[in-house]
Design an enzyme around this catalytic site. Structure first.
Site, PDB file in Angstrom:
ATOM      1  N   LYS A 174       0.780  -1.208   0.186  1.00  0.00           N
ATOM      2  CA  LYS A 174      -0.126   0.237  -0.094  1.00  0.00           C
ATOM      3  C   LYS A 174       0.876   1.181  -0.089  1.00  0.00           C
ATOM      4  O   LYS A 174       1.746   1.444   0.676  1.00  0.00           O
ATOM      5  CB  LYS A 174      -0.866  -0.014   1.219  1.00  0.00           C
ATOM      6  N   THR A 207      -8.585   9.372   8.797  1.00  0.00           N
ATOM      7  CA  THR A 207      -8.176   8.140   8.015  1.00  0.00           C
ATOM      8  C   THR A 207      -7.783   7.133   9.142  1.00  0.00           C
ATOM      9  O   THR A 207      -7.275   6.137   8.540  1.00  0.00           O
ATOM     10  CB  THR A 207      -7.214   8.395   7.131  1.00  0.00           C
ATOM     11  N   GLY A 209      -7.911   3.720  10.980  1.00  0.00           N
ATOM     12  CA  GLY A 209      -8.171   2.515  10.627  1.00  0.00           C
ATOM     13  C   GLY A 209      -8.596   2.015   9.097  1.00  0.00           C
ATOM     14  O   GLY A 209      -9.246   1.300   8.745  1.00  0.00           O
ATOM     15  N   THR A 210      -7.700   2.870   8.419  1.00  0.00           N
ATOM     16  CA  THR A 210      -7.767   2.771   6.673  1.00  0.00           C
ATOM     17  C   THR A 210      -7.277   1.240   6.580  1.00  0.00           C
ATOM     18  O   THR A 210      -7.913   0.512   5.617  1.00  0.00           O
ATOM     19  CB  THR A 210      -7.180   3.774   5.834  1.00  0.00           C
ATOM     20  N   GLY A 211      -6.249   1.151   7.207  1.00  0.00           N
ATOM     21  CA  GLY A 211      -5.595  -0.567   6.749  1.00  0.00           C
ATOM     22  C   GLY A 211      -6.461  -1.512   7.274  1.00  0.00           C
ATOM     23  O   GLY A 211      -6.870  -2.760   6.605  1.00  0.00           O
ATOM     24  N   CYS A 212      -7.096  -1.512   8.435  1.00  0.00           N
ATOM     25  CA  CYS A 212      -7.843  -2.283   8.926  1.00  0.00           C
ATOM     26  C   CYS A 212      -9.100  -2.500   8.071  1.00  0.00           C
ATOM     27  O   CYS A 212      -9.630  -3.640   7.675  1.00  0.00           O
ATOM     28  CB  CYS A 212      -8.592  -2.162  10.417  1.00  0.00           C
TER      29      CYS A 212
END
Length: 276
Positions: A174, A207, A209-212
């Site tokens: 990412k 933003t 928690g975007t990865g979760c």
């Protein structure tokens, strides 16, 4: 009748609701899956930061896993925060029996500070070769490869191939805030060329928690997609929409969460449910 997709998240808890299992279950639900959770760590955190982490005892994490899996077979599983090497080893014992596993190797805080010790990092690195898909950000890919952060798409691509050399099956590296385009690199099992996935840059501080959210939505979508690439592409589109609408939530005083239910909480619904 369309069969119910069941999705399991194995991760830490975020009491503010923006990341961790709370974000996972929201994203899974928004993408049409029945969400379940096994909690590996309790955190004290908010949109303003993390105040503390308490790892759940390994025996109790095992009890959670055994109890849930004895009753409900997940169609896909997302693995997030594994606070200790012992927890990572335990989860690794279950991975071979779980379908469509997505590992988000949470190892580095947004500040750049390490979240795991060297033993835990080594164990997570081994887990990456067992999971079906891993979704590291730039910092995590660098830790996994013991290298510098990628600074452009070409270097991200090189790292995706390097992860394959470590034994990773499918990798989504990412790009985060690498440049004005939100660019990720997906390298599928057997691919000779990477897939560059781009979206427009959304300027917002919200933003959290975007990865979760991305990894759990991929897991929720994968059982109904023909390939990992399709699931990743659809999940990225969903996340883009959730970030676009994040400012509408107005939650917290720090980096607020993305809007997991932006497609469901339409204006008419909100008007009908106004609090007076």
């Amino acid at each position: 009748m369309i069969p119910t997709v069941t999705a399991l998240t194995i991760a830490g808890s975020d009491p503010s609701g923006g990341a961790g299992i709370q974000a996972d279950m929201k994203a899974m639900s928004a993408n049409g899956a029945y969400a379940m959770s096994v909690i590996t760590a309790l955190t004290a955190q908010s949109t303003k930061g993390v105040a503390g982490v308490h790892a759940v005892p390994v025996d109790f994490v095992k009890l959670q896993l055994d109890t849930v899996l004895d009753d409900i077979a997940p169609d896909a599983t997302k693995i997030g925060m594994l606070a200790t090497a012992d927890l990572a080893r335990l989860v690794g014992e279950y991975l071979p029996r779980l379908p469509y596993t997505v590992l988000d190797p949470v190892m580095v805080a947004t500040s750049g500070d390490p979240l795991l010790d060297n033993e835990a990092i080594a164990t997570v690195r081994q887990l990456c070769t067992v999971a079906d898909l891993i979704t590291p950000n730039l910092a995590e890919a660098a830790v996994l490869l013991e290298s510098d952060w990628a600074t452009n798409v070409n270097e991200m691509t090189e790292q995706a191939f390097a992860l394959r050399e470590l034994g990773v099956k499918n990798a989504l590296v990412k790009g985060g805030h690498l440049d004005e385009k939100a660019c990720d690199v997906f390298l599928g099992e057997g691919d000779s060329e990477p897939h560059i996935l781009t979206a427009h840059r959304i300027h917002t501080k919200n933003t959290h928690g975007t990865g979760c959210t991305l990894s759990s939505s991929i897991a929720a979508l994968r059982p109904r997609c023909d390939s990992w690439l399709e699931a990743v592409t659809r999940a990225k589109a969903y996340l883009t929409g959730a970030i676009e609408q994040a400012d509408e939530l107005g939650v917290g005083h720090g980096h607020g969460p993305v809007h997991h239910f932006y497609a469901l909480w339409n204006n008419d619904m909100m008007k009908d449910n106004d609090v007076h």
